[in-house]
Design a protein around this motif. Sequence first.
Motif, mmCIF file in Angstrom:
data_model
loop_
_atom_site.group_PDB
_atom_site.id
_atom_site.type_symbol
_atom_site.label_atom_id
_atom_site.label_comp_id
_atom_site.label_asym_id
_atom_site.label_seq_id
_atom_site.Cartn_x
_atom_site.Cartn_y
_atom_site.Cartn_z
ATOM 1 N N LEU A 19 0.823 -1.197 0.000
ATOM 2 C CA LEU A 19 0.000 0.000 0.000
ATOM 3 C C LEU A 19 0.860 1.252 0.000
ATOM 4 O O LEU A 19 0.474 2.276 -0.523
ATOM 5 C CB LEU A 19 -0.893 0.020 1.244
ATOM 6 N N SER B 543 -8.700 8.746 12.231
ATOM 7 C CA SER B 543 -10.030 8.246 12.565
ATOM 8 C C SER B 543 -10.046 6.730 12.667
ATOM 9 O O SER B 543 -10.647 6.168 13.588
ATOM 10 C CB SER B 543 -10.995 8.725 11.487
ATOM 11 N N PHE B 547 -10.876 4.541 16.023
ATOM 12 C CA PHE B 547 -11.922 3.532 16.039
ATOM 13 C C PHE B 547 -11.396 2.216 16.565
ATOM 14 O O PHE B 547 -12.002 1.577 17.433
ATOM 15 C CB PHE B 547 -12.465 3.367 14.619
ATOM 16 N N ILE B 548 -10.223 1.805 16.051
ATOM 17 C CA ILE B 548 -9.672 0.528 16.503
ATOM 18 C C ILE B 548 -9.334 0.600 17.984
ATOM 19 O O ILE B 548 -9.613 -0.324 18.750
ATOM 20 C CB ILE B 548 -8.415 0.169 15.694
ATOM 21 N N SER C 121 -7.203 0.495 -3.251
ATOM 22 C CA SER C 121 -6.393 0.507 -2.040
ATOM 23 C C SER C 121 -7.167 1.116 -0.892
ATOM 24 O O SER C 121 -7.101 0.651 0.240
ATOM 25 C CB SER C 121 -5.125 1.309 -2.250
ATOM 26 N N LEU C 122 -7.888 2.159 -1.177
ATOM 27 C CA LEU C 122 -8.607 2.810 -0.089
ATOM 28 C C LEU C 122 -9.715 1.918 0.440
ATOM 29 O O LEU C 122 -9.941 1.849 1.640
ATOM 30 C CB LEU C 122 -9.188 4.132 -0.576
ATOM 31 N N PHE C 124 -9.673 -1.275 0.415
ATOM 32 C CA PHE C 124 -8.971 -2.281 1.199
ATOM 33 C C PHE C 124 -8.640 -1.739 2.580
ATOM 34 O O PHE C 124 -8.819 -2.393 3.601
ATOM 35 C CB PHE C 124 -7.701 -2.684 0.450
ATOM 36 N N LEU C 125 -8.176 -0.522 2.603
ATOM 37 C CA LEU C 125 -7.826 0.088 3.868
ATOM 38 C C LEU C 125 -9.041 0.307 4.749
ATOM 39 O O LEU C 125 -8.969 0.278 5.959
ATOM 40 C CB LEU C 125 -7.168 1.423 3.608
ATOM 41 N N PHE C 126 -10.149 0.534 4.127
ATOM 42 C CA PHE C 126 -11.382 0.684 4.890
ATOM 43 C C PHE C 126 -11.762 -0.644 5.508
ATOM 44 O O PHE C 126 -12.222 -0.715 6.642
ATOM 45 C CB PHE C 126 -12.502 1.110 3.937
ATOM 46 N N ILE C 128 -9.931 -3.143 6.408
ATOM 47 C CA ILE C 128 -9.093 -3.737 7.458
ATOM 48 C C ILE C 128 -9.583 -3.386 8.862
ATOM 49 O O ILE C 128 -9.793 -4.282 9.673
ATOM 50 C CB ILE C 128 -7.622 -3.326 7.278
ATOM 51 N N PRO C 129 -9.792 -2.115 9.219
ATOM 52 C CA PRO C 129 -10.313 -1.870 10.570
ATOM 53 C C PRO C 129 -11.704 -2.464 10.761
ATOM 54 O O PRO C 129 -12.045 -2.879 11.870
ATOM 55 C CB PRO C 129 -10.365 -0.347 10.673
ATOM 56 N N LEU C 132 -11.148 -6.014 11.673
ATOM 57 C CA LEU C 132 -10.634 -6.120 13.031
ATOM 58 C C LEU C 132 -11.737 -5.894 14.047
ATOM 59 O O LEU C 132 -11.865 -6.616 15.028
ATOM 60 C CB LEU C 132 -9.524 -5.095 13.250
ATOM 61 N N ALA C 133 -12.536 -4.883 13.796
ATOM 62 C CA ALA C 133 -13.592 -4.581 14.758
ATOM 63 C C ALA C 133 -14.631 -5.689 14.777
ATOM 64 O O ALA C 133 -15.117 -6.066 15.848
ATOM 65 C CB ALA C 133 -14.244 -3.253 14.409
ATOM 66 N N LEU C 136 -13.457 -8.381 16.875
ATOM 67 C CA LEU C 136 -13.509 -8.150 18.318
ATOM 68 C C LEU C 136 -14.882 -8.425 18.886
ATOM 69 O O LEU C 136 -15.043 -8.498 20.090
ATOM 70 C CB LEU C 136 -13.116 -6.714 18.636
ATOM 71 N N THR C 277 -16.029 9.495 9.329
ATOM 72 C CA THR C 277 -15.409 8.211 9.053
ATOM 73 C C THR C 277 -15.605 7.280 10.236
ATOM 74 O O THR C 277 -15.731 6.072 10.050
ATOM 75 C CB THR C 277 -13.908 8.350 8.778
ATOM 76 N N PHE C 278 -15.656 7.819 11.430
ATOM 77 C CA PHE C 278 -15.914 6.985 12.591
ATOM 78 C C PHE C 278 -17.256 6.288 12.437
ATOM 79 O O PHE C 278 -17.391 5.083 12.632
ATOM 80 C CB PHE C 278 -15.918 7.868 13.841
ATOM 81 N N PHE C 281 -17.083 3.545 9.874
ATOM 82 C CA PHE C 281 -16.499 2.298 10.374
ATOM 83 C C PHE C 281 -17.506 1.522 11.206
ATOM 84 O O PHE C 281 -17.651 0.304 11.066
ATOM 85 C CB PHE C 281 -15.281 2.591 11.242
ATOM 86 N N LEU C 282 -18.195 2.242 12.099
ATOM 87 C CA LEU C 282 -19.168 1.558 12.945
ATOM 88 C C LEU C 282 -20.223 0.864 12.087
ATOM 89 O O LEU C 282 -20.534 -0.311 12.281
ATOM 90 C CB LEU C 282 -19.854 2.556 13.876
ATOM 91 N N SER C 285 -18.770 -2.209 10.119
ATOM 92 C CA SER C 285 -18.466 -3.411 10.912
ATOM 93 C C SER C 285 -19.753 -4.054 11.407
ATOM 94 O O SER C 285 -19.878 -5.280 11.422
ATOM 95 C CB SER C 285 -17.528 -3.085 12.061
#
Lengths: 431, 618, 369
Positions: A19, B543, B547-548, C121-122, C124-126, C128-129, C132-133, C136, C277-278, C281-282, C285
């Motif tokens: 990346l 951000s 979040f993580i 790529s972006l 993909f980057l989105f 990943i977290p 992970l979340a 969890l 963006t927070f 993500f919520l 996930s």
Amino acid sequence: MKGKTRKISFILLFSFLFLFAQGCWGSRETDELAYILAIGIDKGKENIIQVTFQIALPRALGGGGGGGGGGEGGKSTEIVSIEASSLFGALQLANAFVSRDLTFIHNKVVVVSEEIAREGLDKYINPLVRSREIRRNNFLLVTKGKARDFLEKNQSILEKNPSRQFELLLQAKNFTGFMPFATIQQYHSSLKTPGRQPITALVGVNEGKEGKEKEKSFVEKIEREVAYIPGEIPRQGGNKAEVIGLAVFNGGKLVGYLNGAETRFYQMVTGDFQSAIFTFPDPQKAGDSFVLVVELKKGRSPAIKATFPQGRPVIEVNLILEGEIFSIQSGINYKRGQKEADLQKFLEDYISQEVRKVIAKTQKEFKSDIFGFGERTRTYFWTWKDWENFDWLERYPQAEIKVNTRVEIRRTGLMLKTEPVESYTGGGQNE
Amino acid sequence: MPKESKQKKAQQGPSGVWGRVWAVAKDTLTFKAEKQREGFILLGVDDRPLSEKKKDGANQENTGGKSGQDEDKKNGNREGTRSTKKPIRVQRVSPSNSRKPQEDKKDFSTETLLVDPQLKINKKNLEEIYSLPKNKDIVIREFTIALKPPIKAFVVFMEGLADKNVINNTVLKPLMILSNMEEKVTILELAEYIKDHILPGNQVEVLAEYKQIVERVNFGMTAVFIDGSPKCLVVETKGWDKRPIGKTETEQVIRGPLEAFNETLRSNTALIRKLVRNEKLITEMFKVGERNKSDVAIMYLEDVASPVLVEEVKRRITSIKTDIVAESGSLEQFIEDHPFMPSPQILNTERPDRVASFLVEGKVAILVDGSPQVLVVPVTIFSLLHSAEDYYLRMPYGNFLRFLRVAAIFITIMTPSIYLAIETFHQEMIPTDLILVMAAARETVPFPTIMEVFMMEFAFELIREAGVRVPGVIGNTLGIVGALILGQAAVQAGIVSPILIIVVAVTGLASFAIPNYSMSFAFRGVRFIFTILAGIFGFFGVSAGLFILLTTIAGMKSFGVPLLAPIGPRTKAGPDLVIRGSVWSMEQRPDETDTLDRQRQPKISRGWVKPKKRGERK
Amino acid sequence: MKNVVKFGHSEAAAIAIVFVGVKAFLGYPRVVIELGSTAAWLVVLISGMVGIGAWLVISALLARFPGKSIMVITELVLGPFLGIGVNIIFFLYVMITNGILLRQFSEAIILTTLPEAPISSLTFLFIIPVWLAAYLGIEAISRSAYISLPFITAGVTAVLLALYPYWNPLMLLPLLGEGIFPTVKYGFLSSTVFGEIFILAVLAPFFAFTQKKLKNVGLFSLGFVMVFFILIVNVYLMVFPLPVATENLLPFYQLARTIYLGRYFQRVEAVFVLFWTFTAFLRLSLGIIVAAFILQDAFKLPYYRPLLPALCVLAFSLALTPADVMQNAFIEYKIRLIYGWLFSLALPCGIWAVALLRRKGEGHEGENT
């Protein structure tokens, strides 16, 4: 188990590295950018438009790290002009001779020349509104003459940073009323809505030549006091660029100007007026060349009603102003009894008359509703289509508009009354 | 053919002058061991695969074999995929040792040995166990108990750990001098008789197993062996040099007590008992650690703490199998839920007043002998961010401090990353005047911003770590002054831009404001990750990192209580979260610890306040 | 399939609000103004009412089978084959929504903060977290949502209030916009937005409270989101009058850009990108977890965690399917908004009707099996 986690983490790390291989996705250092502070658009000779950029020189404006002062006699900005077919074409072309990456993110004003405005500004608004870098709250100015001249001759005496200068200048509307608060945002909104027409602020360059004015009477002189358009203010010294008045548009085309005095009255009607100082001829001693200086402030927002007797639109404008007397040259105590009521009536009539004159000018000469009266007619329609079909902008020149003013003089400064002047008149003593 | 001749030639080496040069070089450059010197000789290297070694290990003797197996396990050979090279035998090359067999404790296990009625045999056993003529710490003092008939006896104690005055006065004096009485007692009841009537120690036990006796003697108690009795008496005579109760080093307050725990378990429990004078306060002791058997005590209030919690704590502590637990920090790592996560889940403190207030709230305190830090479980992240002074000051000042601390936490984590993100991605956020100053300042700096930030952060951390080691007064000033001077010099040299110095300094100062030491480490570590994310992805990275971080912390538990408890899952929060309510309004115990007794104080805790009637003004 | 995780009503409300309300940050205000012109708030109100009505029906359905999620109920009511079919339809709907939303968010990020990032790529980057979340667990995400919700609300309110100098209430007239009938029609059709309340039905077994409270939780979340949608749409209309309002791709971002409270408080939209963006993500996930739950309950799998990486990859590829921004906007607003309510609202209502007819459910067992 351990082998597996190792493999997975290896894969993840590796892919993560990929990346980063493309560079940092738009991260730019602050000293890799050239910040454009002002844009000027002119008609071009070799191509469609000539675009002027005013680029900030950080070393002159920012000072060295650790305490060095800014450049004393040097330039603080660099002004370059490029001929191209579009705004962004010019941006790209400019990078041929400007070392850093030009960016609009700190742009403050967009100056358009008269010629382009008369042809039609709407097609140039599109990139300004769509671009990510140019912001909608940049000020939009129309200049008499060429934009490049304006930007070049704009050498502020107090500010080194033109960005700051523009902001402060265009915020001076709060206490003079000469300039409207005209941003790209408002221009664009007024352009598209069927209830209003757009305006921009008016700027120009004053070469300092003496105007050839014919002899005027006393009252005419007072009326002429702030009724200038840029380039005509009789003065000497100071920054050559002037900001006063506004430009009236019909659709996207420039149709005329309102001078400084008219702008004030315009602002009173739209409710943007904060305060300004007016000079009136003294009502009691009209012929004797005494002036009365009153500061008028907005009392409350103007109450504008639209009614439809017999199907014709009639607009009623009620202005409410408060005043503070700054100067009574004649020494008459206007705050006593009948004189006070007379003074108030005089002021109210004067202002109503002037406002009516301005509105009539926009109706007859410009045929463009810059006041937004059309927005007030929305209350009478139930659906959007009905209102659109009502087509206010076509009816505006024939509409009837009544203006009433109420002025309350609240204060007289630090003096309560003026005592007469004692002097030797040569009339002999009383024996 | 050519190969053979080549080999031969290689063995012979070059001939002639070169041959001699070669011989001299070989002599000087190679290492030859001189067998006359004392020292280790590596006799061999064991390259066999693990399965064979295991078979070997099973055939070895008890103690030696056990340690060998444990060592194997500790080296991580679980599946036998790797074979390790280990020296298998080590031999002292001195003549005196060469004839003695190596292991001396081999067939003498203290596991099952019992006290022998014959004194001589007991003495011999003890000499074997403690390797006595060599081991000078153990003292055996023989004497005669003045009964009629006089009985021989001896005491065993560890010099330095046992209080000699107590031994003289409590053990030797009464037995030798003051016990001049005549009683007809049988041999079997002799020990009991002596314990009941003659030996005035305040804690005396009658034991028969060597294992227990040796354990106790190791810790400072005195063992009295009596001729003819199959039991032995163990007297409590602990007394060693210890640090007196001193001031708190790390949790200083302006207002409030300044006593701190010290390294002795009994002093610490005494300090807590001084503050919580409650008969329901229970101290349970465990021994953790195979080789050093240190005492671990847990304290809790029986009628307040949840029994499930106490059970869980006991379960975790007793199930630890390791060789030494030196400090409460090691114990903490053994029993915490998430060892790899950034935030600590167990609170450690060195102030007895804090522990007392936690005990009253229904939490459990864990004390480890040898450590001045006491652990408190379970804990929420808000308790980790409170300091003792908040409670002792008046409410407005306490809340002011808390706000400051919350702001400090945000500053610690986010400032460098936000600075970095704004400077490289979002230059439009900075006012035009400032951006031009920054651009001018950056013209002289050769590094990209992200490297600048990392360099300065790293330098600051280095200074901070160095300041810990420098003794005395210089240490504290070194941190701040050093950082400022370093920063100023760096700016003058044109390596970093001046705004960065301010950012780094403010961040560092803010991280000092976090009261809990582990917590500040957590935030400092997280800050670096945020910086990387911001440098590559701008605000989006910040951000994502937030979040993580938030989700990770929200998923953590501390002994069954979620770490973000009153906010995480929403339980009834008292007025003591971010800001603190007044002392008289904290009526309930915190809900998440599930205590047995919820009400802490009645609704009107200030009895002198008269309730206002409605409509009355004064 | 025992559920050890339980969370309370505040977290449930927070999850529902985030799940439903995230649409306001993307193109929803623009579309609803396009459909209803100045009566956009009325359109939102009607959508909200439809959503509330459907929610009452769904919660009645859930009350018949306490403690079971809607997938299990579907199978109980409709029988094995039809039940699995309907569950698969639910799953497809949720996954497609995830994919479209992921694409929209990535495009929004590229437009606003990282202009030179390649879309794959972006995305993909989105992911990943998000992965992970989701890993969890839903407990952690629900707590995160509950904690961050006040801040997000405060941020949105700050944006709306900071634009006070630009408010022009006249722009909200004429009142009825396009007319009564189109308003009502579009109100009904665009109730897909509120159909996301479906998540509460999927997560029913995790709630540590009674069914009656679940109904209140759903009503509260829907009401809260409805109020905020109306506020956002109205402020947007006040600041950008009607014809201009339908031009912007990202209405909320434009609102944040226009803030100008003097010389020093301008150009601050990057901070709002943080909040935004927070929330993204919520939402994502949660979406992935919900899809995993649907699959788990539909096919009676013992755990759902192994499904997560696969679902993330699926969302990623769905996100990259539309060719460009316009096509994505077309799919979202011309297709999904108009027809999506069929899947998330009408289908559970249909199941309730069938349950009524076949007399299934606790305490309602009649003569028919």
